[in-house]
Design a protein around this motif. Structure first.
Motif, PDB file in Angstrom:
ATOM      1  N   GLY A  28      -8.893 -17.437 -35.807  1.00  0.00           N
ATOM      2  CA  GLY A  28      -9.593 -18.290 -34.865  1.00  0.00           C
ATOM      3  C   GLY A  28     -10.881 -17.668 -34.364  1.00  0.00           C
ATOM      4  N   ALA A  29     -11.568 -16.888 -35.188  1.00  0.00           N
ATOM      5  CA  ALA A  29     -12.826 -16.269 -34.772  1.00  0.00           C
ATOM      6  C   ALA A  29     -13.803 -17.365 -34.363  1.00  0.00           C
ATOM      7  N   PRO A  30     -14.587 -17.138 -33.307  1.00  0.00           N
ATOM      8  CA  PRO A  30     -15.495 -18.176 -32.822  1.00  0.00           C
ATOM      9  C   PRO A  30     -16.536 -18.548 -33.869  1.00  0.00           C
ATOM     10  N   GLN A  31     -16.800 -19.837 -33.944  1.00  0.00           N
ATOM     11  CA  GLN A  31     -17.823 -20.357 -34.838  1.00  0.00           C
ATOM     12  C   GLN A  31     -19.072 -20.650 -34.021  1.00  0.00           C
ATOM     13  N   GLY A  32     -20.214 -20.248 -34.506  1.00  0.00           N
ATOM     14  CA  GLY A  32     -21.437 -20.528 -33.770  1.00  0.00           C
ATOM     15  C   GLY A  32     -22.530 -19.542 -34.120  1.00  0.00           C
ATOM     16  N   SER A  33     -23.482 -19.424 -33.222  1.00  0.00           N
ATOM     17  CA  SER A  33     -24.654 -18.585 -33.421  1.00  0.00           C
ATOM     18  C   SER A  33     -24.554 -17.324 -32.580  1.00  0.00           C
ATOM     19  N   ALA A  48     -24.197  -9.495 -29.355  1.00  0.00           N
ATOM     20  CA  ALA A  48     -22.767  -9.292 -29.483  1.00  0.00           C
ATOM     21  C   ALA A  48     -21.952 -10.531 -29.138  1.00  0.00           C
ATOM     22  N   CYS A  49     -22.599 -11.562 -28.595  1.00  0.00           N
ATOM     23  CA  CYS A  49     -21.881 -12.765 -28.192  1.00  0.00           C
ATOM     24  C   CYS A  49     -22.119 -13.893 -29.195  1.00  0.00           C
ATOM     25  N   THR A  50     -21.244 -14.877 -29.163  1.00  0.00           N
ATOM     26  CA  THR A  50     -21.356 -16.041 -30.039  1.00  0.00           C
ATOM     27  C   THR A  50     -21.424 -17.286 -29.174  1.00  0.00           C
ATOM     28  N   LEU A  51     -22.418 -18.133 -29.436  1.00  0.00           N
ATOM     29  CA  LEU A  51     -22.593 -19.388 -28.725  1.00  0.00           C
ATOM     30  C   LEU A  51     -22.009 -20.508 -29.575  1.00  0.00           C
ATOM     31  N   ALA A  54     -19.901 -27.417 -27.952  1.00  0.00           N
ATOM     32  CA  ALA A  54     -18.708 -28.245 -27.865  1.00  0.00           C
ATOM     33  C   ALA A  54     -19.000 -29.460 -26.992  1.00  0.00           C
ATOM     34  N   ALA A  55     -18.082 -30.404 -27.000  1.00  0.00           N
ATOM     35  CA  ALA A  55     -18.189 -31.585 -26.156  1.00  0.00           C
ATOM     36  C   ALA A  55     -16.797 -32.096 -25.855  1.00  0.00           C
ATOM     37  N   ASP A  56     -16.662 -32.723 -24.697  1.00  0.00           N
ATOM     38  CA  ASP A  56     -15.417 -33.386 -24.329  1.00  0.00           C
ATOM     39  C   ASP A  56     -15.790 -34.657 -23.586  1.00  0.00           C
ATOM     40  N   GLU A  57     -14.837 -35.277 -22.927  1.00  0.00           N
ATOM     41  CA  GLU A  57     -15.112 -36.536 -22.222  1.00  0.00           C
ATOM     42  C   GLU A  57     -16.165 -36.371 -21.135  1.00  0.00           C
ATOM     43  N   GLY A  58     -16.387 -35.140 -20.665  1.00  0.00           N
ATOM     44  CA  GLY A  58     -17.392 -34.878 -19.636  1.00  0.00           C
ATOM     45  C   GLY A  58     -18.781 -34.634 -20.192  1.00  0.00           C
ATOM     46  N   GLY A  59     -18.921 -34.553 -21.504  1.00  0.00           N
ATOM     47  CA  GLY A  59     -20.219 -34.331 -22.125  1.00  0.00           C
ATOM     48  C   GLY A  59     -20.300 -33.002 -22.846  1.00  0.00           C
ATOM     49  N   ALA A  60     -21.515 -32.584 -23.131  1.00  0.00           N
ATOM     50  CA  ALA A  60     -21.767 -31.369 -23.897  1.00  0.00           C
ATOM     51  C   ALA A  60     -21.612 -30.132 -23.028  1.00  0.00           C
ATOM     52  N   PHE A  61     -21.100 -29.074 -23.635  1.00  0.00           N
ATOM     53  CA  PHE A  61     -21.038 -27.773 -22.984  1.00  0.00           C
ATOM     54  C   PHE A  61     -21.051 -26.705 -24.060  1.00  0.00           C
ATOM     55  N   PHE A  62     -21.131 -25.456 -23.632  1.00  0.00           N
ATOM     56  CA  PHE A  62     -21.157 -24.321 -24.536  1.00  0.00           C
ATOM     57  C   PHE A  62     -20.057 -23.352 -24.174  1.00  0.00           C
ATOM     58  N   LEU A  63     -19.509 -22.726 -25.182  1.00  0.00           N
ATOM     59  CA  LEU A  63     -18.622 -21.587 -24.991  1.00  0.00           C
ATOM     60  C   LEU A  63     -19.409 -20.368 -25.439  1.00  0.00           C
ATOM     61  N   ILE A  64     -19.505 -19.388 -24.576  1.00  0.00           N
ATOM     62  CA  ILE A  64     -20.142 -18.129 -24.951  1.00  0.00           C
ATOM     63  C   ILE A  64     -19.015 -17.110 -25.083  1.00  0.00           C
ATOM     64  N   HIS A  65     -18.725 -16.735 -26.321  1.00  0.00           N
ATOM     65  CA  HIS A  65     -17.633 -15.806 -26.604  1.00  0.00           C
ATOM     66  C   HIS A  65     -18.131 -14.370 -26.502  1.00  0.00           C
ATOM     67  N   HIS A  66     -17.402 -13.536 -25.775  1.00  0.00           N
ATOM     68  CA  HIS A  66     -17.711 -12.122 -25.630  1.00  0.00           C
ATOM     69  C   HIS A  66     -17.021 -11.338 -26.745  1.00  0.00           C
ATOM     70  N   PRO A  67     -17.524 -10.170 -27.080  1.00  0.00           N
ATOM     71  CA  PRO A  67     -16.904  -9.372 -28.143  1.00  0.00           C
ATOM     72  C   PRO A  67     -15.485  -8.910 -27.808  1.00  0.00           C
ATOM     73  N   ASP A  68     -15.131  -8.843 -26.514  1.00  0.00           N
ATOM     74  CA  ASP A  68     -13.790  -8.396 -26.130  1.00  0.00           C
ATOM     75  C   ASP A  68     -12.777  -9.538 -26.082  1.00  0.00           C
ATOM     76  N   GLY A  69     -13.196 -10.745 -26.480  1.00  0.00           N
ATOM     77  CA  GLY A  69     -12.305 -11.894 -26.479  1.00  0.00           C
ATOM     78  C   GLY A  69     -12.475 -12.801 -25.269  1.00  0.00           C
TER      79      GLY A  69
END
Length: 124
Positions: A28-33, A48-51, A54-69
């Motif tokens: 499940g490694a994060p997909q993104g830039s 070191a982070c991955t952007l 994503a989107a849900d019923e509330g609209g667009a948002f981003f997950l910024i994944h840190h290298p430590d999980g």
């Protein structure tokens, strides 16, 4: 005697590869830039982070994944260009000098540099 047998059994399992998946990269490694971030007090920026967009019923948002999980969820308002932290007690502090090119912001003691075009291309 029991503990010696238990320990010997554990060693045999590890040596036999029963725990081989522990060092493997998670499926499940994060997909993104890759984006620049400085995680924690006094940290320097690194890519070191991955952007992940994503989107849900509330609209667009981003997950910024840190290298430590760890991760941060950030809401982007395309109409105003505003950013807001979606979770936790920490608020987002926008530090952008040129928001048209690069967005610099902090959430708690973590800092991020995100190219503006990555925010504009958020899914709706």
């Amino acid at each position: 005697m029991f503990s010696r047998i238990s320990n010997a059994g554990l060693v045999a399992l590890v040596a036999g590869g029963a725990l081989a998946g522990c060092g493997a990269e998670p499926s499940g490694a994060p997909q993104g830039s890759d984006v620049d971030c400085a995680i924690g007090p006094g940290a320097d920026y690194s890519t070191a982070c991955t952007l992940e967009q994503a989107a849900d019923e509330g609209g667009a948002f981003f997950l910024i994944h840190h290298p430590d999980g760890g991760f941060r969820r950030v809401k982007y308002d395309a109409a105003t260009g505003d950013l807001a932290a979606m979770d936790g007690a920490d608020t987002l502090q926008d530090r952008s000098l040129n928001p048209g090119k690069v967005r610099e912001f902090a959430i708690g003691e973590d800092r991020y540099l995100i190219p503006a075009e990555m925010l504009v291309s958020a899914p709706e």
